[in-house]
Design an enzyme around this catalytic site. Structure first.
Site, PDB file in Angstrom:
ATOM      1  N   HIS A  87      -4.176  -2.981   4.032  1.00 21.06           N
ATOM      2  CA  HIS A  87      -5.556  -3.428   4.528  1.00 21.06           C
ATOM      3  C   HIS A  87      -5.058  -5.070   5.258  1.00 21.06           C
ATOM      4  CE1 HIS A  87      -7.477  -0.265   2.615  1.00 21.06           C
ATOM      5  NE2 HIS A  87      -8.095  -1.220   1.738  1.00 21.06           N
ATOM      6  N   CYS A  91      -9.231  -3.374  -3.739  1.00 21.75           N
ATOM      7  CA  CYS A  91      -8.297  -3.479  -3.017  1.00 21.75           C
ATOM      8  C   CYS A  91      -8.627  -4.505  -1.658  1.00 21.75           C
ATOM      9  CB  CYS A  91      -7.587  -2.570  -2.232  1.00 21.75           C
ATOM     10  SG  CYS A  91      -8.580  -1.011  -1.673  1.00 21.75           S
TER      11      CYS A  91
HETATM   12  C1  2RA Z   1     -11.081   1.414   0.475  1.00 21.27           C
HETATM   13  N1  2RA Z   1     -11.214  -0.341  -0.856  1.00 21.27           N
HETATM   14  O1  2RA Z   1     -10.400   1.202   1.332  1.00 21.27           O
HETATM   15  C2  2RA Z   1     -11.386   1.104  -0.693  1.00 21.27           C
HETATM   16  C3  2RA Z   1     -10.662   1.719  -1.711  1.00 21.27           C
HETATM   17  N2  2RA Z   1     -10.804   1.312  -2.974  1.00 21.27           N
HETATM   18  O2  2RA Z   1     -11.967   2.371   0.940  1.00 21.27           O
END
Ligand code: 2RA
EC number: 1.2.1.11
Length: 352
Positions: free
Chosen positions: A257, A130
């Site tokens: 994110h 991600c």
């Molecule tokens: C995280 N990108 O945010 C990783 C999850 N796949 O921990």
């Protein structure tokens, strides 16, 4: 006959988001949508496009008649079961880390490299991590126009990237500090959250804090998450020598994110030219008017399909470099949505 879609891990966090996405689609190309999960969840009834559908237990026979199987399960489950689904004739689209860097498995972001989905010698297509995914649509668009040469990235990753356990821990920590004198508690957050025990998915308190760590320890002090940003960006963009350096940081945000990106191109790129390219992308929203207080934040982007991009600036001391900030919902485009879009991309191959 329209193709049959299976969702393995249909009752987990990403699987649930996947079903929400499918239920919100105006139309879907599937003759059947078959939820599959471990024995613990088998027999549950999920509402899929207006009908109750019973979850089948994960077994080789569950893939009989399936054309495309989406896997939203841990690495070790995908490593075992995606090849089984492929051997029974399904294309496995895997959201785990098990196959991403396998040279015989394409790593696909449809806006960037949809053509790679057709070349899948193992019958498996991988979905990126991600963190990488959050910036790929934007970086792919800018690369096509200006020729990307280097990326320096700092991530601001949400707790849900660490799964439900991450969200639960953040909730518990916030409850532990809520109502206290923040000036006092911020001096020793570790003591304030100590009664919760030490089985946190995070290596330090996340409430009232930022933690410069995500993933596992790799050589020379790098985290697995930082190496994924480098290796996956190179593979998706088809730039094996792309210079990439990332610092991945966990922040007390539930979902979405964010990344601060310092992107260097083969030529000088004006802010206006970059904004024009970004604004033209159907899956990206340009939120870039600092004078009016317009920029992306994770709180505003959670639940959205689009990546939101803003704060585009020409780096003052680096002539061919843009600095920008972007936010992407890590459970949607960062996981379930991109996996589903890969399935939509290849669905036409199975219609007869
Ligand atoms: C995280 N990108 O945010 C990783 C999850 N796949 O921990």
């Amino acid at each position: 006959m329209a193709p049959v879609l299976a969702i393995v891990g249909a009752t987990g966090a990403v699987g649930t988001t996947m079903i929400d996405i499918i239920n919100a689609r105006e139309t879907v190309p599937w003759a059947e949508i078959r939820p599959i999960a471990s024995a613990r969840s088998a027999g549950k009834v999920l509402q899929i496009r207006g009908a109750g559908v019973e979850v089948q237990v994960l077994s080789p026979e569950a893939f009989d008649g399936v054309d495309i199987a989406l896997f939203d399960v841990p690495d070790e489950v995908s490593a075992e079961w995606a090849p089984i689904a492929a051997a029974r004739g399904a294309v496995a689209v895997d959201n785990s880390g098990a196959f991403r860097m396998d040279p015989d498995v394409p790593l696909v972001v449809p806006e960037v490299n949809a053509d790679k989905a057709a070349d899948r010698p193992k019958g498996i297509i991988a979905n990126p991590n991600c963190t990488t995914l959050s910036m790929m649509a934007a970086m792919g668009a800018l690369h096509r126009e200006f020729g990307l040469e280097a990326l320096v990235v700092a991530s601001y990753q949400a707790a849900s990237g660490a799964g439900q356990a991450g969200v639960d821990r953040l909730q518990a920590e916030l409850s532990a500090v809520a109502g206290k004198d923040l000036g006092a508690v911020s001096g020793d957050v570790a003591a304030a959250v100590a009664p919760l025990g030490d089985d946190s998915p995070f290596p330090a308190p996340l409430a009232l804090n930022v933690v410069p760590w995500a993933g596992s320890l790799k050589d020379d002090g790098w985290s697995s998450e930082e190496l994924k940003v480098r290796n996956e960006s190179r593979k998706i963009l088809g730039l094996p020598d792309l210079k990439v350096s990332a610092t991945c940081v966990r922040v007390p945000v539930v979902t979405t994110h964010s990344l601060a990106v310092h992107a260097t191109f083969a030529q000088e790129v004006s802010v206006e030219a970059a904004q024009k390219v970004i604004a033209a992308q159907p899956t990206i929203e340009l939120d870039d008017d600092p004078a009016a207080g317009v920029w992306p934040t994770p709180a505003a982007v959670v639940g959205k399909d689009a990546t939101h991009v803003g704060r585009i600036r020409q780096a003052l001391d680096f002539p061919n470099t843009l600095d920008l900030f972007l936010c992407g919902d890590n459970l949607r485009k960062g996981a379930a949505l991109n996996t589903y879009e890969i399935a939509e991309t290849i669905a036409g191959e199975f219609a007869s």
